[in-house]
Motif scaffolding. Structure first.
Motif, short mmCIF file in Angstrom:
data_model
loop_
_atom_site.label_atom_id
_atom_site.label_comp_id
_atom_site.label_asym_id
_atom_site.label_seq_id
_atom_site.Cartn_x
_atom_site.Cartn_y
_atom_site.Cartn_z
N TYR A 1 0.81 -1.22 0.00
CA TYR A 1 0.00 0.00 0.00
C TYR A 1 0.84 1.27 0.00
O TYR A 1 0.35 2.34 -0.34
CB TYR A 1 -0.96 0.00 1.19
CG TYR A 1 -2.26 -0.72 0.89
CD1 TYR A 1 -2.28 -2.11 0.82
CD2 TYR A 1 -3.44 -0.03 0.66
CE1 TYR A 1 -3.46 -2.79 0.54
CE2 TYR A 1 -4.61 -0.70 0.36
CZ TYR A 1 -4.62 -2.08 0.29
OH TYR A 1 -5.78 -2.73 0.00
N ASN B 1 3.07 1.86 -2.04
CA ASN B 1 3.35 2.17 -3.44
C ASN B 1 2.18 2.87 -4.12
O ASN B 1 2.30 3.35 -5.25
CB ASN B 1 3.69 0.89 -4.21
CG ASN B 1 4.90 0.19 -3.64
OD1 ASN B 1 5.86 0.84 -3.24
ND2 ASN B 1 4.86 -1.14 -3.59
N TYR B 2 1.03 2.91 -3.45
CA TYR B 2 -0.16 3.48 -4.08
C TYR B 2 -0.22 4.99 -3.86
O TYR B 2 0.27 5.51 -2.86
CB TYR B 2 -1.42 2.84 -3.50
CG TYR B 2 -1.55 1.35 -3.77
CD1 TYR B 2 -1.05 0.80 -4.95
CD2 TYR B 2 -2.14 0.51 -2.83
CE1 TYR B 2 -1.16 -0.56 -5.19
CE2 TYR B 2 -2.25 -0.87 -3.08
CZ TYR B 2 -1.76 -1.40 -4.25
OH TYR B 2 -1.86 -2.73 -4.49
N LYS B 3 -0.88 5.65 -4.79
CA LYS B 3 -1.11 7.09 -4.66
C LYS B 3 -2.19 7.35 -3.61
O LYS B 3 -3.01 6.48 -3.33
CB LYS B 3 -1.55 7.69 -6.00
CG LYS B 3 -0.45 7.65 -7.08
CD LYS B 3 -0.94 8.31 -8.35
CE LYS B 3 0.15 8.33 -9.41
NZ LYS B 3 -0.30 8.98 -10.67
N TYR C 1 -5.68 6.67 -4.72
CA TYR C 1 -6.10 5.26 -4.68
C TYR C 1 -6.51 4.87 -3.26
O TYR C 1 -7.52 4.18 -3.06
CB TYR C 1 -4.98 4.35 -5.16
CG TYR C 1 -5.33 2.88 -5.05
CD1 TYR C 1 -6.06 2.23 -6.04
CD2 TYR C 1 -4.95 2.14 -3.92
CE1 TYR C 1 -6.40 0.90 -5.92
CE2 TYR C 1 -5.30 0.80 -3.79
CZ TYR C 1 -6.02 0.18 -4.80
OH TYR C 1 -6.37 -1.13 -4.67
N LEU C 2 -5.72 5.31 -2.27
CA LEU C 2 -6.06 5.01 -0.87
C LEU C 2 -7.42 5.60 -0.51
O LEU C 2 -8.21 4.96 0.20
CB LEU C 2 -4.97 5.56 0.06
CG LEU C 2 -3.56 5.01 -0.13
CD1 LEU C 2 -2.62 5.62 0.90
CD2 LEU C 2 -3.54 3.50 -0.01
N GLU D 1 -10.01 3.46 -2.09
CA GLU D 1 -10.02 2.14 -1.44
C GLU D 1 -10.89 2.13 -0.18
O GLU D 1 -11.58 1.15 0.11
CB GLU D 1 -8.58 1.74 -1.09
CG GLU D 1 -8.44 0.47 -0.25
CD GLU D 1 -8.63 -0.80 -1.07
OE1 GLU D 1 -8.64 -1.87 -0.47
OE2 GLU D 1 -8.78 -0.71 -2.30
#
Length: 511
Positions: free
Chosen positions: A465, A467-469, A472-473, A476
């Motif tokens: 997680y 690595n996510y922008k 995206y979080l 999510e």
């Protein structure tokens, strides 16, 4: 002699034509101003035509200001803020203090509505420096009233409603002396909205009915009628007079479609959906719920575009700032600050980093350490019986809430108290009461904390997680935008998501 007479004749003729052209342009601007609250599209077309004539700096700024106001009345924040900032830039190049003040105040209001408070405060600081240029007494009164109105709006957004009401009242008294009815209506609507937020339905109704009664006689102010209708729809819904509430929301919907204004169309659809839900009219509830969802997406996308436009505008114009003007106004400040900083810089830097890091570590420590969830139920023995919800029903709802918290349904971006109540086979009143009593917070705070705790647990247990922008979080865990996720994350944890992830990642790497 005849030659000179001919020259003078040509000059006088040219001056007369120029004066007539200027009068025609002013007439068009006045027409656009009259139409902006009821026919904003027509007003915008007139303003665009005036701009195409390129008469002069002040006229161009006035036309851009009308364009910005027209887009705002149509609920298009992106085009509104772009034109408002451009109008402000053009106005700043003129010596006309009136147009400079008007463009600044509109830009500041739009920035505050977009939650860009830092940028708004920077513009306000520049505006305060302009006071010494105001020579006209009426303009000075208007300026003072607008400052109080802006302060009241900012204070209201922070939740300090008593102080905001006092500031709005002070501003209103100034505008009443200047016979500024538009500004007076706007303040009354703001006061009505505060009464709605503080559950003072009678006071909200009094203000909104007074405004609507006065505006019914006019055909040039649909926008403020729309505001008043929405407030009255909300008031009668709180009073459970669903027939009247439906009538006001339907009238609000008709005006919002006519303008058109997607923001108020969304609010009217929400109001209609809640009424039909209360009346158990399933078909109409789902029709308006679908309209609410579709317009919500449009409104949210427009707000995101508007925020991006502000930052792009600032970045693009930063290079164009006149270094000479900045140095002339701030050289003495920088010089004094430089001397002081040279004397104490070392100590301040070290102290700053120490204090800053300590506070940030403290803010996330409770989320890093394994312990009981931050979101927990208040001990039942400490609570008196609810005067609203039967004890047996409360326990059933509480059990369902505990099961709900153990799952992931709260990450659904469409989750609302109405939807959750329907899933629990109960009503929104009971559900709201149980959450307030048992969880110690309102529904929005409850859902937001569940979402934030959920994404924090993902970050702690699944390193991918990192690595996510941020966008995206946000998606999510159920937030519709990057900005709303970041705002809620900081309000829950006390630190921004980016900082939180940096600290957590460093800790895991050194563990």
């Amino acid at each position: 002699m005849r030659f000179f007479s001919g020259i003078w004749f040509i000059l006088f003729t040219a001056l007369a034509v120029f004066a007539q052209d200027n009068r025609a342009i002013q007439d068009l601007l006045e027409e656009a101003e009259l139409k902006r609250y009821s026919k904003p599209q027509e007003s915008g077309k007139i303003a665009e035509y005036v701009l195409s004539q390129n008469v002069g700096t002040v006229v161009n700024a006035e036309a851009m200001l009308l364009l910005a106001e027209g887009f705002y009345i149509r609920g298009n924040y992106n085009e509104a803020i772009k034109n408002a900032l451009e109008a402000r830039n053009v106005a700043e190049a003129s010596k006309d203090i009136s147009i400079r003040l008007r463009t600044n105040f509109l830009a500041i209001r739009l920035l505050r509505e977009l939650d860009l408070e830092t940028v708004a405060e920077n513009y306000l600081h520049a505006l305060l420096l302009s006071k010494k240029e105001i020579k006209d007494e009426n303009l000075l009164h208007w300026y003072t009233g607008k400052l109080k109105q802006d302060s009241a709006f900012a204070t209201s957004k922070k939740g300090n409603f008593p102080k905001a009401l006092q500031l709005f009242t002070d501003a209103k008294s100034i505008f009443l002396r200047n016979n500024d009815s538009l500004a007076t209506y706007a303040i009354d609507l703001s006061i009505s909205e505060i009464h709605l937020k503080t559950a003072r339905a009678d006071s909200a109704k009094l203000y909104s009915e007074k405004i609507l009664a006065e505006l019914q006689q006019k055909e040039t102010n649909d926008f403020q009628k729309l505001n008043a209708l929405h407030h009255l729809g909300s008031v009668y819904f709180l009073e459970k007079d669903y027939d009247k509430s439906l009538d006001y929301f339907r009238r609000a919907m008709a005006i919002s479609v006519k303008l058109p204004n997607k923001y108020f169309e969304n609010k009217a659809a929400q109001g209609l959906a809640l009424n039909y839900l209360a009346l158990e009219d399933t078909r109409n509830f789902y029709v308006n719920k679908q309209l609410t969802n579709s317009t919500s997406t449009e409104v949210e996308n427009d707000r995101n575009l508007a925020v991006n436009s502000v930052y792009n505008f600032i970045n693009n114009n930063q290079k164009e700032l006149s270094a000479k003007k900045i140095n002339a106004e701030y050289t003495w400040v920088y010089s004094l600050a430089g001397i002081v900083l040279l004397l104490i810089l070392g100590g301040i830097v070290l102290n700053y980093f120490y204090v800053s890091n300590t506070r940030q570590y403290e803010a996330i420590w409770k989320y890093i350490q394994p312990k009981e969830p931050v979101l927990k139920t208040i001990a039942g023995a400490e609570l008196e019986k609810s005067p609203i919800v039967p004890e047996e029903t409360e326990q059933i709802i509480l059990q369902k809430l505990n099961k709900f918290e153990a799952g992931t349904k709260f990450t659904n971006p469409d989750m609302s108290i109405a939807l959750l109540a329907s899933q629990f086979d109960t009503n929104t009143k009971y559900l709201s009461e149980v959450i307030n009593r048992q969880k110690g917070k309102n529904f929005n705070s409850y859902i937001n904390e569940l979402r934030i705790n959920y994404i924090i647990e993902k970050l702690k247990t699944e390193s991918v997680y990192f690595n996510y922008k941020i966008s995206y979080l946000a998606e999510e865990c159920g937030f519709s935008s990057h900005s709303s996720f970041a705002t809620v994350f900081k309000s829950v944890t006390g630190i921004s998501p980016t900082k939180f992830m940096e600290f957590l990642q460093k800790r895991q790497e050194t563990a």
